[in-house]
Design a protein around this motif. Structure first.
Motif, PDB file in Angstrom:
ATOM      1  N   ILE B 175       0.841  -1.206   0.000  1.00  0.00           N
ATOM      2  CA  ILE B 175       0.000   0.000   0.000  1.00  0.00           C
ATOM      3  C   ILE B 175       0.872   1.252   0.000  1.00  0.00           C
ATOM      4  O   ILE B 175       0.715   2.150  -0.837  1.00  0.00           O
ATOM      5  N   ALA B 176       1.829   1.308   0.941  1.00  0.00           N
ATOM      6  CA  ALA B 176       2.664   2.501   1.090  1.00  0.00           C
ATOM      7  C   ALA B 176       3.457   2.792  -0.181  1.00  0.00           C
ATOM      8  O   ALA B 176       3.583   3.953  -0.594  1.00  0.00           O
ATOM      9  N   SER B 177       3.993   1.744  -0.819  1.00  0.00           N
ATOM     10  CA  SER B 177       4.798   1.955  -2.023  1.00  0.00           C
ATOM     11  C   SER B 177       3.952   2.489  -3.175  1.00  0.00           C
ATOM     12  O   SER B 177       4.427   3.301  -3.972  1.00  0.00           O
ATOM     13  N   ASN B 178       2.706   2.034  -3.265  1.00  0.00           N
ATOM     14  CA  ASN B 178       1.831   2.578  -4.303  1.00  0.00           C
ATOM     15  C   ASN B 178       1.595   4.070  -4.086  1.00  0.00           C
ATOM     16  O   ASN B 178       1.617   4.864  -5.029  1.00  0.00           O
ATOM     17  N   LEU B 179       1.368   4.453  -2.835  1.00  0.00           N
ATOM     18  CA  LEU B 179       1.105   5.861  -2.539  1.00  0.00           C
ATOM     19  C   LEU B 179       2.316   6.717  -2.898  1.00  0.00           C
ATOM     20  O   LEU B 179       2.183   7.782  -3.507  1.00  0.00           O
ATOM     21  N   ALA B 180       3.505   6.239  -2.513  1.00  0.00           N
ATOM     22  CA  ALA B 180       4.729   6.981  -2.817  1.00  0.00           C
ATOM     23  C   ALA B 180       4.942   7.059  -4.330  1.00  0.00           C
ATOM     24  O   ALA B 180       5.357   8.088  -4.858  1.00  0.00           O
ATOM     25  N   ALA B 181       4.635   5.968  -5.032  1.00  0.00           N
ATOM     26  CA  ALA B 181       4.857   5.930  -6.484  1.00  0.00           C
ATOM     27  C   ALA B 181       3.882   6.851  -7.218  1.00  0.00           C
ATOM     28  O   ALA B 181       4.275   7.581  -8.125  1.00  0.00           O
ATOM     29  N   ILE B 182       2.619   6.820  -6.805  1.00  0.00           N
ATOM     30  CA  ILE B 182       1.614   7.669  -7.452  1.00  0.00           C
ATOM     31  C   ILE B 182       2.021   9.142  -7.324  1.00  0.00           C
ATOM     32  O   ILE B 182       1.880   9.926  -8.252  1.00  0.00           O
ATOM     33  N   TYR B 183       2.589   9.478  -6.172  1.00  0.00           N
ATOM     34  CA  TYR B 183       2.997  10.865  -5.919  1.00  0.00           C
ATOM     35  C   TYR B 183       4.003  11.364  -6.956  1.00  0.00           C
ATOM     36  O   TYR B 183       4.016  12.532  -7.305  1.00  0.00           O
ATOM     37  N   ARG B 184       4.844  10.486  -7.457  1.00  0.00           N
ATOM     38  CA  ARG B 184       5.881  10.934  -8.377  1.00  0.00           C
ATOM     39  C   ARG B 184       5.768  10.375  -9.802  1.00  0.00           C
ATOM     40  O   ARG B 184       6.684  10.557 -10.618  1.00  0.00           O
ATOM     41  N   LEU B 185       4.680   9.714 -10.115  1.00  0.00           N
ATOM     42  CA  LEU B 185       4.508   9.142 -11.453  1.00  0.00           C
ATOM     43  C   LEU B 185       4.488  10.263 -12.498  1.00  0.00           C
ATOM     44  O   LEU B 185       3.774  11.246 -12.330  1.00  0.00           O
ATOM     45  N   ARG B 186       5.245  10.085 -13.563  1.00  0.00           N
ATOM     46  CA  ARG B 186       5.406  11.177 -14.532  1.00  0.00           C
ATOM     47  C   ARG B 186       4.331  11.193 -15.616  1.00  0.00           C
ATOM     48  O   ARG B 186       4.558  11.671 -16.734  1.00  0.00           O
TER      49      ARG B 186
END
Lengths: 286, 312
Positions: B175-186
């Motif tokens: 869950i946490a990694s998805n949130l972090a990834a969505i934040y910086r997805l280009r």
């Protein structure tokens, strides 16, 4: 009794000697031996008899962890509010007021900048006694402020997480703090600033599934319970009896969720050493 | 719709619908009667749906015939090609994802899928993702990023699957990694709640540059039942919990949590899949047009501003 009261440390064994009025005895919840509080404080509230890590408040935690001396408290301007006007068996506002009175804290996260063995650091610690350390919008905002401070000053961030999870009384405003705090950690990652997460019994739900699991290094205290879903809910839902030790630190280490288990008394030294190693690599690459 | 598909508060509609169904389609005499009955049905429907309780709203969000992610994918996009697996451990059917076209341009589509038949619901765990499902979603988001494809997500889950295996496989990290990834997805990330959105299992694909909810969907920190158990210490206060959590789109729009409400056809999405998909398509196209034109750096700046203010 609310679920939070049940989880709050049982200092029911605390008593004062009638004659002196000075010595405070605390009963270890694990081995039931009675210890003088002054003795316990010398061992960072780890039972000298059985090694059980007693629950401690956020302020005590920071006092144990940081060097004595000047501290800057961060994010205090962010104060509690009740945008949903949430009412269950009592109002959310009443719960907040009672939690503040009981803990002496204004919210469930306390942030201080100070020094660890001489190195400037920013440290966030959850206050479990404040509504089970649950994360609402102010907790998320304070964590963000902690991360901002670490970024601005180029110093490491360390977080001691102990929490029942997202705060029900703020519903979506609480849920989105998971995204907000994950983003805060991501900004530290981008800047090459170390973020150490220390998991303290217990960590569940929205806190374990955001800022608490995202450490560059994840450390847990011995026998801490850490998971997304609590064992009672899993057993109810699946009908499966969970094995002993399920979701304990030792289980987490075995399954690859954390890097190490570190007793409270060694945390200063171990984390300072880790920061030296991480800073060294960063400087060389720099 | 069969009689048993009607919710309790929809009962007044059954009789009118039945009379309408009984009319002979080939009988020219029936025309006047038909339009009269249709008008009556319309009025009754509007009357019921304009005055729903919060709990009735929750029941609609969970309606057995409500369009699911797979229905929406079929009705909104063309040429959907499903992609499977997290490349680490497994393929979780509670999350579906793949490539498709919207308005002639390729996009990545990811959503929770509850399943329709009892067997399917079992296979898909009622749309409750395991870490493998969330990691599949993350893999597809990264794939989309590599090929500059916008990511469109559809939220419909009571929450992450509460099982022992998910804990062993580190649901927290997924869950946490998805949130972090969505934040910086280009690439742009557009999230739409189509049914139920609950807890971290929903948020892990349920946030981004734009968050919209369908008119009769709900979004909350936990299901009303779970909230009741936690706060009231008993599962019997789900209705009160639903009210207290302000989980309906109107309230969440007012609180600034969501950006827009996507209207549903009269009587709810389950009465008109085609109409529902048409409305969804036009709203998705509209948002996508705006976000597509934005340079990546500006998109990320805007997202940073957005994530920094979440919940304030």
């Amino acid at each position: 009794m609310s679920w939070i009261d049940r989880l709050v440390p049982k200092f029911g064994g605390t008593s004062r000697d009638d004659d002196s009025g000075e010595s405070v005895w605390i009963e270890c919840p694990s081995c039931s031996t009675r210890q003088l509080e002054t003795i316990l404080a010398e061992s960072f509230h780890v039972c000298p008899n059985c090694g059980h890590h007693l629950r401690i408040g956020a302020r005590t935690r920071l006092d144990y962890f940081l060097d004595p001396g000047q501290r800057v408290e961060i994010g205090n301007e962010h104060r509690q509010h009740d945008p949903l006007k949430f009412v269950d068996t009592q109002t959310y506002v009443d719960r907040l007021t009672r939690a503040a009175k009981r803990t002496g804290e204004k919210e469930a996260l306390l942030v201080q900048a100070g020094k660890l063995l001489g190195r400037p650091v920013c440290v966030a610690a959850f206050e479990f006694g404040f509504l089970g350390g649950s994360m609402g919008s102010v907790v998320g905002r304070r964590f963000q402020a902690a991360s901002d401070y670490a970024l601005e000053h180029g110093i490491p961030l360390i977080c001691f997480a102990t929490s029942g999870g997202a705060r029900m009384q703020e519903s979506m405003l609480s849920l989105v703090q998971m995204a907000r705090t994950a983003a805060s950690v991501e900004r530290l990652n981008e800047a090459g600033i170390p973020y150490i997460s220390v998991l303290v019994d217990p960590v569940y739900g929205g806190v374990s599934a955001s800022l608490a699991i995202l450490g560059d290094v994840n450390i847990a205290e011995p026998k801490a319970l850490v998971g997304f879903t609590g064992p009672r809910v899993i057993e109810q839902n699946t009908g499966v009896k969970l094995p002993p030790g399920f979701q304990r630190s030792e289980f987490l280490l075995e399954h690859g969720s954390i890097d190490m288990i570190v007793e409270r008394g060694r945390q200063r030294e171990v984390i300072a050493h880790l920061l030296n190693l991480l800073a060294g690599a960063h400087a060389e690459l720099g | 719709m069969n009689v048993h598909d009607y919710l309790d508060f929809e009962q007044p509609l059954i009789e009118v619908q039945k009379r309408l169904d009984e009319l002979d389609a080939d009988d020219p005499q029936a025309g006047a009667q038909r339009s009269e009955l249709e008008q009556q049905l319309n009025q009754e429907t509007q009357k019921i749906f304009s005055d729903l309780s919060i709990w009735q709203h929750v029941l609609l969000a969970r309606h057995g015939l409500r369009p699911h992610t797979i229905d929406v994918i079929g009705g909104v996009f063309t040429g959907f090609t499903e992609l499977h697996g997290d490349r680490r451990f497994g393929d979780d059917a509670a999350i579906v994802g793949g490539l498709a076209h919207l308005d002639g341009a390729p996009v990545m589509v990811i959503g929770h899928e509850k399943g329709r038949t009892p067997e399917e619901r079992g296979e898909r765990n009622f749309g409750m993702p395991q870490p493998e499902g969330l990691r599949k979603a993350l893999r597809l988001m990264r794939l989309a990023e590599r090929f500059s494809l916008p990511v469109l997500t559809f939220v419909d889950t009571p929450g992450a699957y509460p099982g022992a295996e998910g804990e062993v496989h580190n649901q927290n990290e997924a869950i946490a990694s998805n949130l972090a990834a969505i934040y910086r997805l280009r690439v742009p990330v557009i999230a739409t709640v189509i049914g139920e959105g609950g807890s971290g299992g929903a948020l892990a694909i349920g946030c981004g540059d734009w968050l919209q909810m369908m008119q009769f969907s709900v979004y909350s920190v936990a299901t009303p039942e779970a909230c009741s158990s936690i706060v009231w210490r008993s599962p019997d206060h789900a209705e009160a919990a639903a009210e207290a959590m302000k989980l309906v789109p109107d309230a969440l729009l007012e609180l600034g949590v969501i950006d827009r409400i996507v209207p549903e056809p009269s009587g709810g999405a389950h009465r008109d899949l085609e109409g529902t998909c048409a409305l969804l398509r036009s709203h998705l196209s509209d948002v996508l047009k705006r976000l597509r034109g934005m340079p990546v750096e500006q998109l990320l700046r805007e997202r940073t501003r957005r994530f920094r203010a979440l919940g304030d």
